[in-house]
Design a protein around this motif. Structure first.
Motif, PDB file in Angstrom:
ATOM      1  N   TRP A  19      51.446  39.611 -38.628  1.00  0.00           N
ATOM      2  CA  TRP A  19      51.820  40.977 -38.244  1.00  0.00           C
ATOM      3  C   TRP A  19      52.577  41.610 -39.403  1.00  0.00           C
ATOM      4  CZ3 TRP A  19      56.973  42.182 -38.268  1.00  0.00           C
ATOM      5  CH2 TRP A  19      57.894  41.159 -38.073  1.00  0.00           C
ATOM      6  N   SER A  20      52.557  42.939 -39.383  1.00  0.00           N
ATOM      7  CA  SER A  20      53.174  43.676 -40.476  1.00  0.00           C
ATOM      8  C   SER A  20      53.736  44.982 -39.943  1.00  0.00           C
ATOM      9  CB  SER A  20      52.115  43.951 -41.549  1.00  0.00           C
ATOM     10  OG  SER A  20      52.668  44.566 -42.667  1.00  0.00           O
ATOM     11  N   ASP A  21      54.938  45.298 -40.333  1.00  0.00           N
ATOM     12  CA  ASP A  21      55.582  46.569 -39.990  1.00  0.00           C
ATOM     13  C   ASP A  21      56.155  47.153 -41.284  1.00  0.00           C
ATOM     14  OD1 ASP A  21      56.776  48.730 -38.754  1.00  0.00           O
ATOM     15  OD2 ASP A  21      58.420  47.567 -37.890  1.00  0.00           O
ATOM     16  N   LEU A  22      55.239  47.580 -42.154  1.00  0.00           N
ATOM     17  CA  LEU A  22      55.627  48.157 -43.439  1.00  0.00           C
ATOM     18  C   LEU A  22      55.506  49.668 -43.367  1.00  0.00           C
ATOM     19  CD1 LEU A  22      53.927  45.659 -45.905  1.00  0.00           C
ATOM     20  CD2 LEU A  22      56.316  45.770 -45.211  1.00  0.00           C
ATOM     21  N   ARG A  23      56.602  50.340 -43.643  1.00  0.00           N
ATOM     22  CA  ARG A  23      56.685  51.799 -43.635  1.00  0.00           C
ATOM     23  C   ARG A  23      57.517  52.203 -44.837  1.00  0.00           C
ATOM     24  NH1 ARG A  23      60.201  51.843 -40.118  1.00  0.00           N
ATOM     25  NH2 ARG A  23      60.152  49.670 -39.587  1.00  0.00           N
ATOM     26  N   PRO A  24      56.882  52.315 -46.019  1.00  0.00           N
ATOM     27  CA  PRO A  24      57.643  52.569 -47.251  1.00  0.00           C
ATOM     28  C   PRO A  24      58.676  53.676 -47.095  1.00  0.00           C
ATOM     29  CG  PRO A  24      55.343  52.219 -47.762  1.00  0.00           C
ATOM     30  CD  PRO A  24      55.443  52.281 -46.255  1.00  0.00           C
ATOM     31  N   GLY A  25      59.889  53.357 -47.555  1.00  0.00           N
ATOM     32  CA  GLY A  25      60.984  54.308 -47.512  1.00  0.00           C
ATOM     33  C   GLY A  25      61.776  54.303 -46.226  1.00  0.00           C
ATOM     34  N   GLU A  26      61.300  53.605 -45.196  1.00  0.00           N
ATOM     35  CA  GLU A  26      62.011  53.564 -43.922  1.00  0.00           C
ATOM     36  C   GLU A  26      62.785  52.249 -43.780  1.00  0.00           C
ATOM     37  OE1 GLU A  26      59.817  54.638 -40.427  1.00  0.00           O
ATOM     38  OE2 GLU A  26      58.468  55.927 -41.585  1.00  0.00           O
ATOM     39  N   ALA A  27      63.724  52.246 -42.863  1.00  0.00           N
ATOM     40  CA  ALA A  27      64.547  51.060 -42.609  1.00  0.00           C
ATOM     41  C   ALA A  27      63.832  50.093 -41.667  1.00  0.00           C
ATOM     42  CB  ALA A  27      65.875  51.484 -41.994  1.00  0.00           C
ATOM     43  N   ASN A  28      64.349  48.871 -41.633  1.00  0.00           N
ATOM     44  CA  ASN A  28      63.923  47.844 -40.675  1.00  0.00           C
ATOM     45  C   ASN A  28      62.457  47.434 -40.799  1.00  0.00           C
ATOM     46  OD1 ASN A  28      66.531  47.723 -39.493  1.00  0.00           O
ATOM     47  ND2 ASN A  28      66.051  49.610 -38.402  1.00  0.00           N
ATOM     48  N   GLN A  29      61.947  47.361 -42.011  1.00  0.00           N
ATOM     49  CA  GLN A  29      60.591  46.887 -42.214  1.00  0.00           C
ATOM     50  C   GLN A  29      60.577  45.364 -42.147  1.00  0.00           C
ATOM     51  OE1 GLN A  29      58.380  48.944 -45.439  1.00  0.00           O
ATOM     52  NE2 GLN A  29      60.365  49.889 -45.850  1.00  0.00           N
ATOM     53  N   ALA A  30      59.426  44.810 -41.780  1.00  0.00           N
ATOM     54  CA  ALA A  30      59.324  43.358 -41.660  1.00  0.00           C
ATOM     55  C   ALA A  30      57.859  42.935 -41.678  1.00  0.00           C
ATOM     56  CB  ALA A  30      59.992  42.887 -40.368  1.00  0.00           C
ATOM     57  N   VAL A  31      57.638  41.657 -41.958  1.00  0.00           N
ATOM     58  CA  VAL A  31      56.325  41.032 -41.852  1.00  0.00           C
ATOM     59  C   VAL A  31      56.515  39.651 -41.253  1.00  0.00           C
ATOM     60  CG1 VAL A  31      55.259  42.303 -43.755  1.00  0.00           C
ATOM     61  CG2 VAL A  31      56.405  40.154 -44.232  1.00  0.00           C
TER      62      VAL A  31
ATOM     63  N   ALA B   3      50.121  30.630 -38.306  1.00  0.00           N
ATOM     64  CA  ALA B   3      48.713  30.231 -38.314  1.00  0.00           C
ATOM     65  C   ALA B   3      47.863  31.454 -37.980  1.00  0.00           C
ATOM     66  CB  ALA B   3      48.481  29.130 -37.292  1.00  0.00           C
ATOM     67  N   PRO B   4      46.734  31.634 -38.675  1.00  0.00           N
ATOM     68  CA  PRO B   4      45.875  32.782 -38.393  1.00  0.00           C
ATOM     69  C   PRO B   4      45.532  32.868 -36.900  1.00  0.00           C
ATOM     70  CG  PRO B   4      45.116  31.673 -40.365  1.00  0.00           C
ATOM     71  CD  PRO B   4      46.194  30.791 -39.746  1.00  0.00           C
ATOM     72  N   GLY B   5      45.679  34.054 -36.342  1.00  0.00           N
ATOM     73  CA  GLY B   5      45.387  34.279 -34.935  1.00  0.00           C
ATOM     74  C   GLY B   5      46.516  33.903 -34.000  1.00  0.00           C
ATOM     75  N   GLY B   6      47.629  33.404 -34.538  1.00  0.00           N
ATOM     76  CA  GLY B   6      48.750  32.990 -33.700  1.00  0.00           C
ATOM     77  C   GLY B   6      49.962  33.850 -33.931  1.00  0.00           C
ATOM     78  N   GLY B   7      51.075  33.396 -33.433  1.00  0.00           N
ATOM     79  CA  GLY B   7      52.335  34.101 -33.610  1.00  0.00           C
ATOM     80  C   GLY B   7      53.000  33.714 -34.917  1.00  0.00           C
ATOM     81  N   ASP B   8      54.107  34.358 -35.172  1.00  0.00           N
ATOM     82  CA  ASP B   8      54.824  34.088 -36.415  1.00  0.00           C
ATOM     83  C   ASP B   8      55.798  32.923 -36.257  1.00  0.00           C
ATOM     84  OD1 ASP B   8      56.585  35.614 -34.779  1.00  0.00           O
ATOM     85  OD2 ASP B   8      57.722  36.244 -36.525  1.00  0.00           O
ATOM     86  N   GLY B   9      55.937  32.162 -37.337  1.00  0.00           N
ATOM     87  CA  GLY B   9      56.962  31.141 -37.442  1.00  0.00           C
ATOM     88  C   GLY B   9      58.003  31.538 -38.472  1.00  0.00           C
TER      89      GLY B   9
ATOM     90  N   ALA C 163      58.278  40.726 -51.590  1.00  0.00           N
ATOM     91  CA  ALA C 163      58.370  39.490 -50.814  1.00  0.00           C
ATOM     92  C   ALA C 163      57.078  39.233 -50.042  1.00  0.00           C
ATOM     93  CB  ALA C 163      59.561  39.550 -49.858  1.00  0.00           C
ATOM     94  N   ALA C 164      56.496  40.259 -49.457  1.00  0.00           N
ATOM     95  CA  ALA C 164      55.245  40.088 -48.713  1.00  0.00           C
ATOM     96  C   ALA C 164      54.127  39.625 -49.647  1.00  0.00           C
ATOM     97  CB  ALA C 164      54.868  41.382 -48.005  1.00  0.00           C
TER      98      ALA C 164
END
Length: 132
Positions: free
Chosen positions: A32-44, A48-54, A15-16
């Motif tokens: 932002w990215s919180d990818l930790r292969p094999g672990e739970a609760n990963q997300a991305v 807009a570049p330099g801003g927060g997520d929508g 998906a990413a």
């Protein structure tokens, strides 16, 4: 009105990669990215570049399902060419066509959009709605 929207995905890395490719032509990036292969609760997260997520993608391998009929997510595009590139990238990265790029006069005289279904079944649109 909205701060952000989260979508559940069955394979976070797939998906990413898909959203990296389809959102780039629209001017959005992974912020932002919180990818930790094999672990739970990963997300991305995307925005807009330099801003927060929508948009946040949350790994839900335990049987995520996309929202039902009537739901779709529309991204603003900076121009018609960006809509075309979004559609092309989607098809190249595992998405399915759900409406080729073109004018949609029934939505407005300048409404130029493309519709796809992402690899997890979410209905996604890119739209440019301005006179050129």
């Amino acid at each position: 009105m909205l701060h952000h929207l989260s979508l559940g995905v069955g394979d976070i890395e797939r998906a990413a990669a898909f959203y990296d490719a389809v959102l780039a032509p629209l001017g959005y990036a992974r912020v932002w990215s919180d990818l930790r292969p094999g672990e739970a609760n990963q997300a991305v997260g995307y925005g807009a570049p330099g801003g927060g997520d929508g948009l946040a993608l949350k790994h839900r391998p335990e049987g995520q399902r996309p929202p039902g009929p009537g739901f779709h997510l529309a991204f603003a595009a900076p121009g018609r060419g960006a809509v075309d590139l979004f559609h092309r990238a989607a098809l190249q990265h595992g998405g399915r066509d759900n409406g080729v790029p073109g004018l949609r006069a029934h939505y407005g005289s300048h409404y130029y959009a493309a519709f796809i279904v992402d690899p997890d079944g979410h209905h996604i649109e890119a739209v440019f709605n301005a006179a050129i």
